[in-house]
Motif scaffolding. Structure first.
Motif, short mmCIF file in Angstrom:
data_model
loop_
_atom_site.label_atom_id
_atom_site.label_comp_id
_atom_site.label_asym_id
_atom_site.label_seq_id
_atom_site.Cartn_x
_atom_site.Cartn_y
_atom_site.Cartn_z
N THR A 556 2.18 11.15 5.11
CA THR A 556 2.13 10.35 3.90
C THR A 556 3.53 10.28 3.30
N VAL A 557 4.02 9.08 3.07
CA VAL A 557 5.39 8.91 2.58
C VAL A 557 5.45 8.42 1.14
N ARG A 558 4.41 7.74 0.67
CA ARG A 558 4.40 7.25 -0.71
C ARG A 558 2.99 7.30 -1.27
N GLN A 559 2.93 7.44 -2.61
CA GLN A 559 1.66 7.40 -3.33
C GLN A 559 1.88 6.57 -4.59
N PHE A 560 1.11 5.50 -4.76
CA PHE A 560 1.26 4.62 -5.92
C PHE A 560 -0.01 4.69 -6.77
N GLU A 561 0.16 4.87 -8.08
CA GLU A 561 -0.97 4.91 -9.01
C GLU A 561 -0.66 4.03 -10.20
N GLY A 562 -1.68 3.36 -10.72
CA GLY A 562 -1.47 2.50 -11.87
C GLY A 562 -2.55 1.47 -12.10
N HIS A 563 -3.31 1.10 -11.07
CA HIS A 563 -4.38 0.11 -11.26
C HIS A 563 -5.55 0.73 -12.02
N LEU A 564 -6.24 -0.11 -12.77
CA LEU A 564 -7.38 0.33 -13.58
C LEU A 564 -8.70 -0.20 -13.05
N GLY A 565 -8.71 -0.82 -11.90
CA GLY A 565 -9.93 -1.36 -11.31
C GLY A 565 -9.86 -1.30 -9.80
N VAL A 566 -10.94 -1.75 -9.18
CA VAL A 566 -11.02 -1.75 -7.72
C VAL A 566 -9.91 -2.63 -7.15
N ILE A 567 -9.24 -2.15 -6.12
CA ILE A 567 -8.16 -2.91 -5.48
C ILE A 567 -8.79 -3.92 -4.53
N ASN A 568 -8.60 -5.20 -4.81
CA ASN A 568 -9.21 -6.26 -4.01
C ASN A 568 -8.45 -6.58 -2.74
N ARG A 577 9.73 -4.02 2.10
CA ARG A 577 10.34 -3.38 0.93
C ARG A 577 9.39 -3.37 -0.25
N TRP A 578 8.49 -4.34 -0.31
CA TRP A 578 7.53 -4.43 -1.40
C TRP A 578 6.12 -4.28 -0.86
N LEU A 579 5.27 -3.74 -1.70
CA LEU A 579 3.83 -3.72 -1.47
C LEU A 579 3.19 -4.41 -2.65
N VAL A 580 2.51 -5.53 -2.40
CA VAL A 580 1.89 -6.32 -3.46
C VAL A 580 0.40 -6.04 -3.45
N THR A 581 -0.17 -5.72 -4.60
CA THR A 581 -1.59 -5.36 -4.70
C THR A 581 -2.25 -6.15 -5.81
N ALA A 582 -3.53 -6.47 -5.60
CA ALA A 582 -4.34 -7.19 -6.59
C ALA A 582 -5.56 -6.35 -6.89
N SER A 583 -5.91 -6.29 -8.17
CA SER A 583 -7.01 -5.43 -8.60
C SER A 583 -8.01 -6.22 -9.42
N THR A 590 3.60 -5.26 -7.99
CA THR A 590 4.56 -5.20 -6.89
C THR A 590 5.24 -3.84 -6.93
N TRP A 591 5.12 -3.09 -5.84
CA TRP A 591 5.66 -1.74 -5.75
C TRP A 591 6.88 -1.76 -4.82
N ASP A 592 7.97 -1.16 -5.26
CA ASP A 592 9.16 -1.04 -4.43
C ASP A 592 9.03 0.21 -3.57
N ILE A 593 8.95 0.02 -2.25
CA ILE A 593 8.66 1.13 -1.34
C ILE A 593 9.83 2.12 -1.25
N PRO A 594 11.09 1.69 -1.07
CA PRO A 594 12.18 2.68 -0.95
C PRO A 594 12.30 3.59 -2.18
N SER A 595 12.16 3.02 -3.39
CA SER A 595 12.30 3.83 -4.60
C SER A 595 10.99 4.39 -5.11
N ALA A 596 9.86 3.98 -4.51
CA ALA A 596 8.53 4.45 -4.92
C ALA A 596 8.26 4.16 -6.39
N GLN A 597 8.65 2.96 -6.84
CA GLN A 597 8.49 2.59 -8.24
C GLN A 597 7.75 1.26 -8.36
N LEU A 598 7.04 1.11 -9.47
CA LEU A 598 6.44 -0.18 -9.82
C LEU A 598 7.53 -1.05 -10.44
#
Length: 891
Positions: A556-568, A577-583, A590-598
């Motif tokens: 496991t290299v990254r863990q992102f937390e912040g959504h308040l509902g089911v991730i669709n 470089r980015w991970l885009v998520t919809a909830s 949009t999460w920046d993978i190298p820096s592990a930041q939203l």
């Protein structure tokens, strides 16, 4: 977290794809100047204009304050009603007039010469002057006559015919505002009134399915028909000389009636999948246009042997809101969209002309049509729930595989042939109660791997559709619970599976009985997404967090937390470089993978059900609850300088954006002066530290090919001889350009008549400045001068420094001092190396014969070696650190 305008830092609304038509009837207008009939259809708050010749989109109107309720047109304008106002448009996009005065929503419009007539929900009829925008007449009707239709019988001067919900009809004179005659009707809701080609005759369609051709002058029924294919919703007459009436129904059927024989001559069942909103036969042509609330616009041609019509052209989108969207090509131009109507569509991001439909998923389409003897498929299956594709072998066999809700069979699709594929992928050892939960098509396009609700994972061949093995040994199960995700790597060496037993397993791609590695997950997984090029696997967890796993190191290299509902849905950008998520909380992060930041978050009006990032990184495609379109969000980083910063996931500060529209938004003139431009643009310092090497930032074309200019010149040598321009008088200087221009900007104070220069020195202006350089500031001015020159000009300056071509040893020595000064300052490092290489290549012989140049060149060599040594030490240190970290991860 957001800019001062309350917008997303990365994405901005671009446009929406897939909207064609709504429940509002179409408007057909023949434009004499174009020699073409234009079709206008409503798409909510906008309307589209299509050309009949090529059936392509010509223009999109401006935005209305609310959904368009009705439309009409004449030779000059398109009239649209939205809420309580009516709007007049020219050329499909230019707003000319606004008519106000109604206190309720307008639902009927009829152009009437220099006036037009409008009727609102309060049963009030108004007549407006088109040019003056003034109200000409107002009539209020009682509740016992609720107006439902309006038409103008030809040759009836200043008269209109009104139909009512109660079944009676009234003929009014608009000029005198008097009731001329009342028709008793047939005690049924009047649905459609349409003037017939015959004088005094009007077709009247009732809610009970009856159709009457009524003579207004005699108040007598000419003929009567009964429509057994649903309630009549639209009606028209052929205008090419044949006595045929065409009707459309609420069930989507079209019926052709012979008015001479008073019989049905042909019918088209399920011409549309929903109510036919508009139907119009073309003037003097065997063509018919229909539109429906199923989001389609179709052109039919009357060329069948029985007098019927066949489909000629069509524009269609999703009949029900799409819930799954995926980019399917490396070019990023085409999108696969699956909707609630079990259909699969290809939407083009460049032009809507290339939009295609692959049809609806069916168990056996041929048998269904053969049994019913109709072009209707009764074996439509459930909507698509999962979709995967690979276009590597698209020309040879099917390239798309889909799963459907509560089904165990996977279906293939052909992107090349634009239809459903040949295979139904069904395992021979699966129980009836089992359903497929996830799938993936391998990167080579040869295999599809499917996971099931009983924990089994099976592999199929895409070319033949044959079963090719399974994963797991105990009862053929790979997991003890339902599969939540199955992925493969780039080279088909590994298969990764995730189950509801909270285990992540790694298998060899060839059928294996046991995994070679198992990871125990802290949370349950809903869905997975793998970026094969980078080897990153994203897991959407049940606790609304996202886990990132490196499939190479299996950690496991990254863990992102912040959504308040089911991730669709989740997706990577092209460079991972980015991970885009919809909830389900209506946010897109949009999460920046190298820096592990939203780095970006914004909310939308309706929750996003699916998203996909373009392979080229220019667009983000999304689908939303209750919306028929696929929405495109442009990546602002491609055309703006944006400095991303970590943001907070505080719900109070999340900006809420409107969904993209069919037309680009334009700011109001009054608001332009109040736009906040945000933070001051960050300016990078010229040099961070003297210990670091700083590059110039010049484009590579300025210095990279300096040593190969002779090859470039030889390659670009023109094949045809150059034409010599007209010679200018020798005493008038010319300006260097493609055109012959004289330099008339001579110094007027120079009154000398001699054409001999003051000095006989042949040094160039740059060489003269170089000779006079004494301080670091002087050398900096010379290096700036070189930066502005083209590569050929730099070569000419360096070549002219030799003594045999007009230069001197002093100039060459000063040039070496210039290079030495730049190397010691640690600035413009690549330029200094390029200029030094060109100098040595050009003047090797002269340098070998001059002791002064040798000593100066030795000093330059020491400066260059010192800079290289510093750079080499830094590179070796970084390489050692990365290798050590890799060894630790492997342990």
């Amino acid at each position: 977290m957001k800019d001062n305008n309350g917008n997303s830092q990365i994405f901005t609304g671009a446009r929406v794809l897939g909207y064609v038509s709504t429940h509002v009837p179409l408007v057909a207008r023949f434009i004499k100047r174009r020699g073409e009939t234009l079709l206008c259809t409503s798409v909510g708050k906008w309307f589209h204009t299509y050309g009949c010749d090529k059936f392509r989109l010509l223009s999109v109107s401006g935005e209305h304050p609310g959904p368009i309720t009705c439309m009409a047109g004449d030779g000059f304008h398109i009239y649209t009603a939205s809420e309580n106002n009516i709007y007049a448009w020219r050329r499909g996009c230019e707003l000319k007039h606004i008519y106000k005065g109604h206190n309720a929503a307008v639902h009927k419009i009829l152009p009437f010469g220099i006036h037009f007539i409008s009727i609102d929900k309060d049963n009030v009829l108004k007549v407006f002057d088109i040019k003056e925008e003034s109200e000409f007449l107002e009539l209020k009707f009682e509740k016992n006559f609720k107006i439902t239709t309006i038409c103008h019988p030809p040759t009836y001067l200043n008269k209109i015919l009104l139909g009512s919900k109660q079944g009676s009809l009234q003929l009014w004179n608009i000029r005198t505002s008097k009731l001329v005659y009342t028709f008793k009707g047939w005690d049924s809701h009047v649905a459609v009134t349409e003037p017939a080609p015959a004088v005094d005759v009007v077709a009247i369609a009732l809610q009970n399915g009856k159709i009457y051709l009524h003579n207004l002058k005699l108040d007598k029924v000419v003929m009567q028909f009964t429509n057994d294919w649903g309630h009549v919703s639209a009606l028209s007459f052929r205008m090419d000389g044949l006595p045929i009436m065409v009707t459309g129904s609420d069930d989507g059927h079209i019926v052709m009636w012979d008015l001479e024989e008073e019989t049905v001559i042909s019918q088209i069942q399920k011409a549309h999948t929903a109510k036919i909103a508009g139907l119009q036969c073309m003037m003097s042509e065997p063509l018919m246009i229909t539109n429906s609330r199923d989001n389609s616009l179709k052109m039919w041609i009357f060329d069948m042997p029985d007098g019927g019509a066949r489909l000629l052209k069509k524009r269609e989108g999703q009949a029900k809101p799409p819930h799954l969207v995926r980019y399917c090509e490396p070019t990023g131009e085409n999108i696969l969209a699956a909707g609630g109507d079990s259909s699969l569509h290809i939407m083009n991001t460049v032009t809507e002309t290339f939009n295609k439909s692959l049809g609806q998923a069916s168990i056996n389409r041929k048998n269904s049509k053969r049994k019913n003897r109709l072009q209707i498929d009764t074996n439509i299956i459930a909507p698509i729930s999962h979709l995967s594709s690979c276009m590597q072998r698209d020309k040879q066999w099917d390239s798309i595989a889909s799963l459907h809700k509560n089904m165990k069979t996977a279906i293939t699709w052909s992107y090349n042939r634009l239809c459903m594929g040949k295979h139904k992928l069904k395992s021979p050892i699966i129980d009836k109660q089992v359903r497929a939960t996830c799938l993936t098509v391998t990167h080579c396009g040869n295999f599809v791997i499917i996971g099931y609700s009983n924990g089994q994972v099976h592999k199929f061949n895409m070319q033949s559709g044959l079963y090719r093995g399974h994963y797991g040994n105990e009862k053929l199960r790979a997991h003890k619970g339902a599969l939540r995700g199955v992925e493969t790597d780039l080279c088909n060496q590994r298969t990764i599976t995730v189950g509801s037993d909270d285990k992540l397993k790694f298998w060899r791609f060839k059928s294996e009985t046991t995994p070679y590695h198992v990871m125990r997950l802290e949370h349950g997984v809903q869905k997975t997404k793998c970026h094969r090029e980078s080897g990153l696997l994203a897991l959407a967890n049940d606790d609304f967090s996202i886990t990132l796993v490196d499939i190479d190191t299996m950690n496991t290299v990254r863990q992102f937390e912040g959504h308040l509902g089911v991730i669709n849905d989740i997706d990577f950008d092209s460079q991972s470089r980015w991970l885009v998520t919809a909830s389900a909380d209506s946010t897109i992060c949009t999460w920046d993978i190298p820096s592990a930041q939203l780095v970006d978050v914004f909310a939308v009006e309706e929750p996003c059900t699916s998203l996909s990032m373009s392979p080229t990184g220019d667009y983000l495609a999304t689908t939303h609850v209750g919306e028929l379109g696929v929405f495109l969000w442009a990546n602002k980083l491609l055309y703006e300088r944006v400095f991303l910063k970590p943001v907070s996931r505080d719900a109070v500060n999340v900006p809420k954006l409107k969904l993209p529209t069919t037309a680009p938004e334009k700011p109001d003139i009054e608001d332009i002066a109040t736009i906040d431009l945000g933070e001051v643009e960050y300016k990078s310092p010229e040099q961070i530290s003297m210990e670091l090497l700083t590059l110039s930032g010049q484009s590579t074309s300025r210095w990279l090919n300096l040593l190969n200019l002779d090859i470039v010149k030889r390659r670009n040598k023109p094949k045809a001889p150059l034409t010599v321009p007209k010679s200018a008088p020798f005493f008038i200087p010319t300006i260097p350009s493609l055109e012959l221009e004289f330099d008339l900007e001579k110094d007027k104070e120079d009154t000398t008549k001699l054409l001999i220069p003051d000095t006989l020195v042949t040094l160039t202006p740059f060489a003269k400045k170089l000779v006079n350089c004494e301080t670091d500031g002087d050398y900096e001015i010379c290096i700036l001068k070189l930066k502005d020159m083209s590569p050929s000009a730099i070569e000419a300056e360096v070549s002219s420094m030799a003594p045999d071509v007009g230069g001197s040893i002093d100039v060459m020595q000063q040039f070496l001092h210039l290079i030495d000064n730049v190397l010691k300052s640690n600035k413009d490092f690549e330029l200094a190396q390029a200029y030094l290489g060109l100098f040595l290549k050009t003047h090797t012989k002269v340098i070998s014969q001059s002791s002064d140049l040798k000593s100066t060149l030795q000093s330059v060599g020491e400066s260059s070696a010192t800079a290289w040594l510093r750079l080499q030490n830094s590179l070796l240190y970084n390489i050692c650190v990365v290798k050590a970290l890799k060894d630790i991860c492997l342990i």
